[in-house]
Design a protein around this motif. Sequence first.
Motif, short mmCIF file in Angstrom:
data_model
loop_
_atom_site.label_atom_id
_atom_site.label_comp_id
_atom_site.label_asym_id
_atom_site.label_seq_id
_atom_site.Cartn_x
_atom_site.Cartn_y
_atom_site.Cartn_z
N ASN A 1 12.30 -4.13 2.22
CA ASN A 1 11.77 -5.37 1.47
C ASN A 1 13.03 -6.26 1.11
O ASN A 1 12.84 -7.65 1.32
CB ASN A 1 11.12 -4.75 0.10
N ILE A 2 14.14 -5.80 0.84
CA ILE A 2 15.16 -6.79 0.62
C ILE A 2 15.66 -7.32 1.83
O ILE A 2 15.96 -8.55 1.80
CB ILE A 2 16.44 -5.68 0.01
N ARG A 3 15.54 -6.58 2.84
CA ARG A 3 16.06 -7.25 4.25
C ARG A 3 14.91 -8.29 4.50
O ARG A 3 15.48 -9.38 5.06
CB ARG A 3 15.84 -6.05 5.29
N ARG A 4 13.78 -7.84 3.99
CA ARG A 4 12.87 -9.01 4.56
C ARG A 4 12.92 -10.50 3.94
O ARG A 4 12.95 -11.50 4.23
CB ARG A 4 11.33 -8.34 4.38
N PHE A 5 13.08 -10.22 2.46
CA PHE A 5 13.41 -11.13 1.83
C PHE A 5 14.78 -12.24 2.05
O PHE A 5 14.66 -13.32 2.06
CB PHE A 5 13.56 -10.75 0.11
N ARG A 6 15.69 -11.44 2.50
CA ARG A 6 16.94 -11.93 3.14
C ARG A 6 16.50 -12.92 4.41
O ARG A 6 16.94 -13.92 4.46
CB ARG A 6 17.90 -11.07 3.39
N ALA A 7 15.67 -12.10 5.24
CA ALA A 7 15.34 -12.69 6.50
C ALA A 7 14.46 -14.21 6.11
O ALA A 7 15.03 -15.24 6.59
CB ALA A 7 14.61 -11.69 7.38
N GLU A 8 13.65 -13.86 5.13
CA GLU A 8 12.93 -15.30 4.96
C GLU A 8 13.80 -16.25 4.17
O GLU A 8 13.65 -17.33 4.65
CB GLU A 8 11.89 -14.60 3.83
N ALA A 9 14.72 -15.94 3.40
CA ALA A 9 15.71 -16.72 2.79
C ALA A 9 16.50 -17.47 3.76
O ALA A 9 16.67 -18.89 3.87
CB ALA A 9 16.47 -16.36 1.62
N VAL A 10 17.00 -16.64 4.99
CA VAL A 10 17.63 -17.51 5.87
C VAL A 10 16.89 -18.53 6.82
O VAL A 10 17.37 -19.55 7.20
CB VAL A 10 18.27 -16.08 6.88
N GLN A 11 15.57 -18.16 6.99
CA GLN A 11 14.78 -18.77 7.77
C GLN A 11 14.60 -20.12 7.07
O GLN A 11 14.17 -21.24 7.74
CB GLN A 11 13.44 -18.20 8.07
N LEU B 1 0.93 -1.24 0.07
CA LEU B 1 0.11 0.02 -0.02
C LEU B 1 0.87 1.29 0.07
O LEU B 1 0.57 2.20 -0.62
CB LEU B 1 -1.00 -0.07 1.18
N LEU B 2 1.95 1.12 0.72
CA LEU B 2 2.80 2.16 0.85
C LEU B 2 3.54 2.89 -0.37
O LEU B 2 3.41 3.85 -0.79
CB LEU B 2 3.93 1.90 1.67
N VAL B 3 3.78 1.73 -1.33
CA VAL B 3 4.48 1.73 -2.40
C VAL B 3 3.36 2.72 -3.42
O VAL B 3 3.47 3.52 -4.15
CB VAL B 3 4.97 0.73 -2.97
N GLY B 4 2.27 2.15 -3.45
CA GLY B 4 0.99 2.62 -4.18
C GLY B 4 0.92 4.18 -3.94
O GLY B 4 0.42 4.67 -4.83
N MET C 1 10.35 11.39 -5.05
CA MET C 1 9.60 10.14 -5.06
C MET C 1 10.52 8.89 -4.88
O MET C 1 10.39 7.99 -4.04
CB MET C 1 8.63 9.96 -6.20
N LEU C 2 11.43 8.88 -5.67
CA LEU C 2 12.53 7.99 -6.01
C LEU C 2 13.10 7.48 -4.26
O LEU C 2 13.43 6.66 -3.82
CB LEU C 2 13.72 8.13 -6.77
N LEU C 3 13.81 8.77 -3.75
CA LEU C 3 14.24 8.60 -2.47
C LEU C 3 13.21 8.17 -1.43
O LEU C 3 13.77 7.46 -0.55
CB LEU C 3 14.68 9.92 -2.17
N LEU C 4 11.83 8.60 -1.58
CA LEU C 4 10.95 8.09 -0.69
C LEU C 4 10.87 6.54 -0.71
O LEU C 4 10.46 5.88 0.18
CB LEU C 4 9.71 8.69 -0.86
N LEU C 5 11.05 6.20 -1.87
CA LEU C 5 11.03 4.57 -2.03
C LEU C 5 12.27 3.67 -1.68
O LEU C 5 11.93 2.61 -1.58
CB LEU C 5 10.62 4.32 -3.77
N PRO D 1 13.92 3.88 1.17
CA PRO D 1 13.80 2.87 2.58
C PRO D 1 12.80 1.81 2.37
O PRO D 1 13.05 0.68 2.95
CB PRO D 1 13.20 3.95 3.68
N VAL D 2 11.75 1.86 1.39
CA VAL D 2 10.89 0.81 1.38
C VAL D 2 11.55 -0.50 0.74
O VAL D 2 11.43 -1.51 1.10
CB VAL D 2 9.58 1.18 0.44
N MET D 3 12.54 -0.06 -0.22
CA MET D 3 13.16 -1.01 -0.93
C MET D 3 14.15 -1.81 0.07
O MET D 3 14.20 -2.89 -0.07
CB MET D 3 13.79 -0.38 -2.32
N ILE D 4 14.69 -0.96 0.66
CA ILE D 4 15.74 -1.56 1.71
C ILE D 4 14.99 -2.69 2.64
O ILE D 4 15.46 -3.85 2.99
CB ILE D 4 16.38 -0.66 2.31
#
Lengths: 363, 319
Positions: free
Chosen positions: B308-318, B247-250, B297-301, B303-306
């Motif tokens: 997301n990437i963290r989350r994907f990494r965390a999931e991959a580690v789990q 929703l935030l990205v949208g 706009m790009l700069l606001l996005l 932190p969101v991308m970071i």
Amino acid sequence: MATVTFDHLYKRYGDDVVAVNDLNLEIGDGEFICLVGPSGCGKTTALRCAAGLEDISDGQLLIGDRVVNNVAPKDRDIAMVFQSYALYPHMTVYDNLAFGLKLRKLKKDEIDRRVKEGAAILGLEKFLDRKPRALSGGQRQRVALGRAIVREPSVFLMDEPLSNLDAKLRVQTRAEIARLHQRLGTTTIYVTHDQVEAMTMGDRIAVMRDGLLQQIGSPQELYDHPLNLFVAGFIGSPSMNFATATADGKNLVLGGVKLELTGQQAKAADSRTDGANVLIGFRPEHIELANGQESDAVRFPAKVEVVEYLGNEELVHAQTEGNEIVALLPSDKKVVVGDNVQFAIPMEKLHIFDPDTEKALAG
Amino acid sequence: MTAASSPASTPVTGSGEQSRAPGHGFSWAALLFLGPAGLLLAVFIVFPAIYTAFLSFNRGRGGEFSEWVGLDNWIRLFTQDPNFLRIGFPPSGALWNNVLWIIFFVSFTVLFGLIIAVMATRVKYEAWVKGIVFLPQAIAATSLAIIWRFVYSPDPNTGLLNAVLGIANVGPLSVLGNPATVNWALIAVGIWGSVGFATVILSAAIKGISSEVLEAARVDGATEPQIFWRIIVPMVSLPISVVAVTLLVGVIKLFDLIFVMTTGGPGASSRVIAFSMYQEAFPSGQFGYGAAIAVVMLLLLVPVMIFNIRRFRAEAVQQ
Ligand SMILES: Nc1ncnc2c1ncn2[C@@H]1O[C@H](COP(=O)(O)OP(=O)(O)OP(=O)(O)O)[C@@H](O)[C@H]1O
Ligand SMILES: [Mg+2]
């Protein structure tokens, strides 16, 4: 502490499923009662009615002398242990134990004291900071028990709490629960489908089948005097042998063999018209090899077909007048496959059932 | 997972059980497969992004299009453009409006989605409830905006809102014509349009919670609101964060709803960042200035991308 009373309790689902059918059960203060029966007989449903998780269709449920039909689970002063443990996965073990206490607005140091104490009783001190995900099945089981005991409720409800454990752990935890009950003396309703568990743990056992209570009594009562065919077959391991015989005066005829009866058994036979069928039942461990010395016993010949060596004892599968019979004999009797033997059963160990009503006539 | 501890010759692939291209961190085959995608990304995303950033330091309008103007666009954007940001009490401008959207649209959409999802699991007509709530998802955003322009119309004969208010002898109000209400009215439409998305995702997650856990909480003494806040919400925190981030990205890219319903008005009071970017770059022809807004706009996005990437990494580690 409190008593629990099921008073003509019914639980129906829709029009045709009667999960609990007219259950009458008075559970004494501090009593440990086991609810047993085969899968689908309504044990869980009865327990959930007691917990308040299921509406009662008819009848009354009392905890102490209070009717609690319309009392919410949280106000019944009960704690429940679920089959799946149902731990809160996002909380540490400490928080799992403390959750119910926090909701009851206990003081922080009181909560801490109870949690530490409960953890000590169950040997959970090392795991207090872990999440359930990082525990083994047995440890989770203990957390589930711990969550119940720290609440210090007046009734424990347990739904097959050991069924997910391996055999060894089950025996250990069984003993742990028994110890816990001795120590806390809390009224407990314990649901299981395992009759061994029920026999070893229960002060009394209630046997259910298809929603109907079959019999309630101490383990020994159920073992010695089952009221019907179902209880007779359900309680005891290996289970009771059954064979069809016909009435002949005060005696019975099994195939071509006459069984001469005395006492209660003779009366039971006498109450049947001659030639009518009855079912006789006798436990494998009550069968002896006849030596002609037994005074009050029935005797019949059998042919040994299979012998299973168990160490101290042997399970002997034999054929008698067209019936498969299992006998548990001491190994030193040296029975060999193909032997023709004479079995003897002490008179008071012989059960007689009406084949139509399945009720016990004697034994 | 730190590269420092592993020898240079072995690829750092998590546990390293499966060894691809044994012994080498670099492989021509990998380049062959990744190359075309990488090239497309470079041409259509990386290059335009860099060019936009570059443009934000240029005049970027008629005459000397690529005249270097340093930070002029940036200074104007943050200090001299009340349509973009006016610091005061209350603050206003497109950036501030977007902050309102981020806070209220995202949190209320998630909250309503959660509540509807929890309640839907307890009624018989769950599929119907969810179907109805999800319906706005199937409507194009522009059609949705037009529908709501009618609802908000000041004329009680067309406007449902004023027809209802009229019964209570209030109004007629022009909610979209009043700078004090316009943003809230738009946010409400946004929530209405997205709550179905949140409901469907969260209800799948809520269904995954074992009913025995909820019953355990009930026996432990929790009331329904306590169960909601202390059991359900924490147990679906991951799906909640997925929904919130989506929703935030949208919302950072939000444009169509504003364009159709208010064209940023009245005045510029309902502009959001993406609308300002469009307005400055195209109708006003100030490409350098619009580019600066695009970079915001790009700069606001980022932190969101970071996140997301963290989350994907965390999931991959789990796993
Ligand atoms: N929600 C329901 N709707 C309809 N029938 C139900 C429902 N819940 C249980 N039943 C029925 O009630 C009967 C008793 O179920 P219950 O769960 O109490 O059995 P149980 O004795 O606990 O069995 P098990 O040992 O397998 O756990 C079953 O026949 C079951 O199909
Ligand atoms: Mg059950």
